[in-house]
Structures are given as C-alpha cells and as structure tokens.
Scaffold this active site. Structure first.
Site, PDB file in Angstrom:
ATOM      1  N   HIS A 126       0.871  -1.189   0.000  1.00  0.00           N
ATOM      2  CA  HIS A 126       0.000   0.000   0.000  1.00  0.00           C
ATOM      3  C   HIS A 126       0.906   1.237   0.000  1.00  0.00           C
ATOM      4  O   HIS A 126       2.025   1.186   0.513  1.00  0.00           O
ATOM      5  CB  HIS A 126      -0.849  -0.059   1.270  1.00  0.00           C
ATOM      6  CG  HIS A 126      -1.899   0.996   1.392  1.00  0.00           C
ATOM      7  ND1 HIS A 126      -1.626   2.275   1.802  1.00  0.00           N
ATOM      8  CD2 HIS A 126      -3.239   0.951   1.177  1.00  0.00           C
ATOM      9  CE1 HIS A 126      -2.758   2.977   1.842  1.00  0.00           C
ATOM     10  NE2 HIS A 126      -3.746   2.200   1.462  1.00  0.00           N
ATOM     11  N   ASP A 203       3.269  -4.897   7.878  1.00  0.00           N
ATOM     12  CA  ASP A 203       2.033  -4.130   7.738  1.00  0.00           C
ATOM     13  C   ASP A 203       0.874  -5.121   7.866  1.00  0.00           C
ATOM     14  O   ASP A 203       0.579  -5.873   6.939  1.00  0.00           O
ATOM     15  CB  ASP A 203       2.021  -3.418   6.376  1.00  0.00           C
ATOM     16  CG  ASP A 203       0.721  -2.663   6.138  1.00  0.00           C
ATOM     17  OD1 ASP A 203      -0.241  -2.856   6.904  1.00  0.00           O
ATOM     18  OD2 ASP A 203       0.664  -1.897   5.150  1.00  0.00           O
ATOM     19  N   GLN A 206      -4.316  -5.442   6.665  1.00  0.00           N
ATOM     20  CA  GLN A 206      -5.305  -6.306   6.008  1.00  0.00           C
ATOM     21  C   GLN A 206      -5.279  -7.729   6.540  1.00  0.00           C
ATOM     22  O   GLN A 206      -6.024  -8.580   6.061  1.00  0.00           O
ATOM     23  CB  GLN A 206      -5.067  -6.333   4.487  1.00  0.00           C
ATOM     24  CG  GLN A 206      -5.264  -5.012   3.803  1.00  0.00           C
ATOM     25  CD  GLN A 206      -6.724  -4.535   3.794  1.00  0.00           C
ATOM     26  OE1 GLN A 206      -7.652  -5.277   4.099  1.00  0.00           O
ATOM     27  NE2 GLN A 206      -6.919  -3.282   3.450  1.00  0.00           N
ATOM     28  N   LYS A 229     -10.297  -1.194  10.373  1.00  0.00           N
ATOM     29  CA  LYS A 229     -10.481  -2.334   9.461  1.00  0.00           C
ATOM     30  C   LYS A 229     -10.825  -3.608  10.234  1.00  0.00           C
ATOM     31  O   LYS A 229     -11.062  -4.653   9.647  1.00  0.00           O
ATOM     32  CB  LYS A 229      -9.216  -2.553   8.634  1.00  0.00           C
ATOM     33  CG  LYS A 229      -8.914  -1.402   7.680  1.00  0.00           C
ATOM     34  CD  LYS A 229      -7.727  -1.735   6.805  1.00  0.00           C
ATOM     35  CE  LYS A 229      -7.126  -0.539   6.118  1.00  0.00           C
ATOM     36  NZ  LYS A 229      -7.958   0.051   5.080  1.00  0.00           N
ATOM     37  N   CYS A 368      -4.867   2.610  -3.584  1.00  0.00           N
ATOM     38  CA  CYS A 368      -3.620   3.084  -2.960  1.00  0.00           C
ATOM     39  C   CYS A 368      -2.501   2.061  -3.129  1.00  0.00           C
ATOM     40  O   CYS A 368      -1.663   1.888  -2.229  1.00  0.00           O
ATOM     41  CB  CYS A 368      -3.807   3.413  -1.486  1.00  0.00           C
ATOM     42  SG  CYS A 368      -4.958   4.747  -1.198  1.00  0.00           S
TER      43      CYS A 368
HETATM   44  N1  7TS Z   1      -1.607  -0.850   4.613  1.00  0.00           N
HETATM   45  C1  7TS Z   1      -2.507  -1.613   3.996  1.00  0.00           C
HETATM   46  C2  7TS Z   1      -2.146  -3.007   3.565  1.00  0.00           C
HETATM   47  C3  7TS Z   1      -3.799  -1.111   3.766  1.00  0.00           C
HETATM   48  O1  7TS Z   1      -4.699  -1.875   3.153  1.00  0.00           O
HETATM   49  C4  7TS Z   1      -4.120   0.197   4.192  1.00  0.00           C
HETATM   50  C5  7TS Z   1      -5.474   0.818   3.922  1.00  0.00           C
HETATM   51  C6  7TS Z   1      -3.143   0.942   4.851  1.00  0.00           C
HETATM   52  C7  7TS Z   1      -1.901   0.387   5.031  1.00  0.00           C
HETATM   53  C8  7TS Z   1      -3.410   2.302   5.379  1.00  0.00           C
HETATM   54  O2  7TS Z   1      -4.272   2.232   6.469  1.00  0.00           O
HETATM   55  P1  7TS Z   1      -4.804   3.560   7.170  1.00  0.00           P
HETATM   56  O3  7TS Z   1      -5.827   3.079   8.131  1.00  0.00           O
HETATM   57  O4  7TS Z   1      -3.642   4.202   7.832  1.00  0.00           O
HETATM   58  O5  7TS Z   1      -5.374   4.419   6.068  1.00  0.00           O
HETATM   59  N2  7TS Z   1      -6.156   0.262   2.815  1.00  0.00           N
HETATM   60  C9  7TS Z   1      -7.268   0.756   2.226  1.00  0.00           C
HETATM   61  C10 7TS Z   1      -7.936   0.085   1.182  1.00  0.00           C
HETATM   62  O6  7TS Z   1      -7.582  -0.976   0.712  1.00  0.00           O
HETATM   63  N3  7TS Z   1      -8.984   0.819   0.803  1.00  0.00           N
HETATM   64  O7  7TS Z   1      -9.048   1.900   1.564  1.00  0.00           O
HETATM   65  C11 7TS Z   1      -7.983   1.885   2.448  1.00  0.00           C
END
Ligand code: 7TS
Length: 410
Positions: A126, A203, A206, A229, A368
């Site tokens: 990401h 990370d 997910q 999430k 992203c």
């Molecule tokens: N890493 C991964 C693997 C992600 O899927 C996401 C967000 C992030 C980092 C960032 O997370 P945040 O909570 O700091 O924004 N992924 C997604 C997505 O797949 N659709 O919207 C956000």
C-alpha cells in the site's frame, strides 16, 4: 457449503448499519478492506465513555480523569493480549497504520540508516508502506529494493532470496495485499531476514481482521495496523515494537504527555509507551478499539477468516461461471477474502456507480497500490472484500448486479 462457526443472522443484527437501504435496495456492504462496519459493542463502548467517563488522561487526580486513564490503559492491555505482545509497553497507540509506519521510518530509520543502505519492500505494498520510505530516501539517500511478484500475485521468493544481501538494513512488508488479497509467506521471509540481522516491519492492516495474530511467534520487530479495518473506530491504530528497539529509538513527535521533565535547556522523555504518544490521545477511540478486540475474540478471529474464505471460494466460482470477459487480479494460493477484477468493456468506475444503484458497496480505483496495478497492466480495478457478517446471498446479489452491469454496458 459450510456454515460459519457463529450464528450469522444474529451476528448481523449487531451491526445497525446493515439494516439500512441504499438507493432503495438493501445495503450489501462489500468494501470491508477500506473499512469495516462497527458492531453495537464498539458503538456503545464509545457512547458510554462520552456519557459517563469523559476527561483528559494522565493529567488529573480527579475521579473522571483516573477512570478515563484506566479505561485507556485497559484498552492497551486488551491489544497486548490480542496480538500476544510480551508487554503493554510495546503497544503504542497511533492514528493508524499510516502513522505507525511514518513513526518507524522517521524515528528508527533516521537513527539507524545512512546513505547507500537498502530498505526492502514488496511490489504489492500500500502507498502507506512506500511513500514514508521514499521520503526517507530523499532525506538520507537510502535505496529501496522491491521484491517482485509472480503472475498469480504471489511474492517471487527466488527473487527475494537473491535481493536479500548485506546491503539490506530493513525490511518492511505487508502480511496481506489490499489490492490482490495475497497472503505473503512471512514464516519463510522473517527468519531469513532475521538470520542476516535485518529488522522487519509487518504491515498487518489487512491481516488482523481475518486471523489471530501472534507477534512473538511471527518474530516481527514492528507490527502495525488500524482499528477501523477490524470492526473498531477510525482515528486509532497500533504500532507494536519490540521493547529493546522502542527503548533505543528517539521520540518522533514532541509535546505534552511524552515528557518526564521539561526546562528550556533540556527535556527528558517519558518511559514507554508514552514516549511515542505526544498530546491528548484518541481516548474514546482507544476504548472503541478495546471493545473491537473483545468482539473479535468473542466471535473468533480464525472463525471469521474461515467464513470469509468460504465466501471467497463461492464468489470466485460464481463470477467465473456467470461473467464473460472477467479477469481476476491476484489468484495466489493463499488469499484472504478480497477479489480485485476487471470486466472487458466496463470501466471500473462505471461498475462502481452502477452497482451502487443496486445497493452494492464495492471499491473501485487503484486502492492506494498503484505500483502493483501498473505492474499487472491496469490502472484501476473493482474490488470486493468480505467481513464476518457477509452472506452467500449477498454474493449472489453482487454477481447478479455485475451481470446487469455487463448487459447495460456491452
Ligand atoms: N496498509 C494496507 C495493507 C492497507 O490496506 C491500508 C489501507 C493501509 C496500510 C493504510 O491504512 P490507514 O488506516 O492508515 O489508512 N487500505 C485501504 C484500502 O484498501 N482501501 O481503503 C484503504
């Protein structure tokens, strides 16, 4: 077809939003990788906090302040248990995955990396696990090495072994790709890196909604994720770090709560975990995260993942059987419940708009994760992603909606 290990109908009733309609149709929410919906347990925990306990923490001797402090720290202990961290000092609250990675890059990275050192990432990160390292590259002159992927969306492990040279000083890798659903082989990757003395950041954004996580068994040095999430609120996430590493790292942001003594000449810093938590934290959100942890433990993280796997298998088979011109991006043998796809003759954005008319919420775009989509030769996909509360009937509604889209566009 297998059934979930929990009572799906009653579990759905715990999510008030699932009862609403969108465009006159029952909501079918399949955008869980972007953010999951929240159960009543989480909503009520935050509501209760604001009704009965709200005060700033670590600051007041008065009863409310002490109760708020206790509730905030109890949430930290819940997270510690959830990921099996050795100590609650190893659990730093941040705004989310993105902030956790920026913290590690700016604190650990600036203190330990120099020009010419390599940070290794994978092709399917990401942007949150790419851009902070590029910013560090501009600041320090480090290099980035990228582990490629195979055509099915798995990591190219042969390439990983070749790229893993003594020049690599840090490995930052996703456990699950948000764009492809691929689960990376951390059980093979982390020991290889550790054998060369390379610290590893995982990370887990997910991964944590779909399986029980044990950071000690993984042997990750840093593990990062977002509450939103995994059925918790937005605005809060976690940086887990091994205590010795966190101890040795300089603070990132300065301000209240992260200090011991301040004079204009010199400031000494608070102990872990507060050293990394400058300013008034997201107290209600931490409490909401604690409630989400309790909720996931009650339902069972592995039971959730097992049901999502059934949905993945069913949806993949139905899509392939019923839709011509379908291309699924990412068919690694080990996948979570994420399906990224393109349909010949239908732009992803049109799929998103038309399915929304039918009550189906899915995500379209680059997710992203532009580098991996470009590598696979597309700019955008449509993506469905499953959560504990999704049903086989919802998959049927989604596939029927896609058939309608095909008929309308082609
Ligand atoms: N890493 C991964 C693997 C992600 O899927 C996401 C967000 C992030 C980092 C960032 O997370 P945040 O909570 O700091 O924004 N992924 C997604 C997505 O797949 N659709 O919207 C956000």
């Amino acid at each position: 077809m297998k059934q979930p290990a929990y009572d799906l109908a009653s579990l759905r009733k715990e999510f008030p939003i699932l009862a609403r309609e969108v465009n006159g149709k029952p909501l079918v929410y399949l955008d869980n990788a972007a953010t999951s919906q929240k159960p009543l347990a989480v909503i009520q925990a935050m509501d209760d906090y604001y009704r009965h306990t709200n005060a700033n923490i670590h600051r007041g001797l008065h009863t409310l302040s002490q109760e708020a402090t206790d509730a905030h720290e109890l949430a930290r202990e819940k997270v510690q248990g959830f990921i099996n961290a050795a100590s609650s000092k190893e659990v730093i609250f941040t705004r989310g995955t993105t902030e956790s990675i920026n913290l590690v890059a700016q604190s650990w990275g600036r203190a330990n990396l120099k020009a010419g050192d390599q940070v290794m990432l994978s092709m399917m990160e990401h942007h949150a696990n790419i851009v902070p390292w590029q910013m560090l590259r501009e600041q320090l002159g480090i290099e980035l090495v990228i582990i490629p992927i195979l055509a099915n969306g798995s990591l190219d492990m042969d390439a990983f072994f070749q790229l893993l040279t003594p020049k690599v000083k840090f490995l930052a890798i996703t456990q699950v790709s948000n764009a492809l659903g691929t689960v990376t082989s951390l059980a093979a990757i982390i020991p290889m890196a550790k054998a060369l003395g390379i610290p590893v950041l995982v990370d887990g954004a997910q991964a944590i909604p779909h399986q029980a996580i044990d950071v000690q068994a993984l042997d990750a040095d840093f593990y990062v994720f977002s509450a939103h999430k995994m059925y918790g609120p937005t605005g809060i996430g976690v940086l887990y770090g091994k205590e010795a590493l966190l101890e040795a790292m300089p603070p990132w942001q300065g301000g209240g709560d992260m200090i011991d003594v301040v004079t204009f000449e010199k400031t000494t810093y608070a102990k872990l975990p507060h050293k990394f938590e400058a300013g008034t934290p997201a107290i209600a959100d931490a409490i909401g995260l604690g409630a989400a942890v309790d909720w996931m433990q009650r339902v069972g993280a592995d039971a959730i993942g097992a049901w999502e796997h059934e949905l993945l298998v069913y949806a993949t088979a139905q899509m392939k059987a019923q839709l011509s011109g379908l291309r699924i991006l990412g068919e690694a043998p080990n996948k979570v419940g994420v399906i990224s796809f393109v349909l010949d003759g239908a732009h992803a954005q049109d799929i998103g708009l038309l399915t929304d008319q039918l009550g189906v919420a899915l995500r379209t775009g680059h997710h992203c994760a532009m580098p991996v989509l470009h590598h696979l030769g597309v700019d955008a996909t449509a993506r469905v992603s499953f959560a504990a509360y999704n049903t086989l009937e919802e998959v049927d509604v989604f596939v029927a909606a896609l058939k309608r889209v095909r008929e309308m566009l082609i």
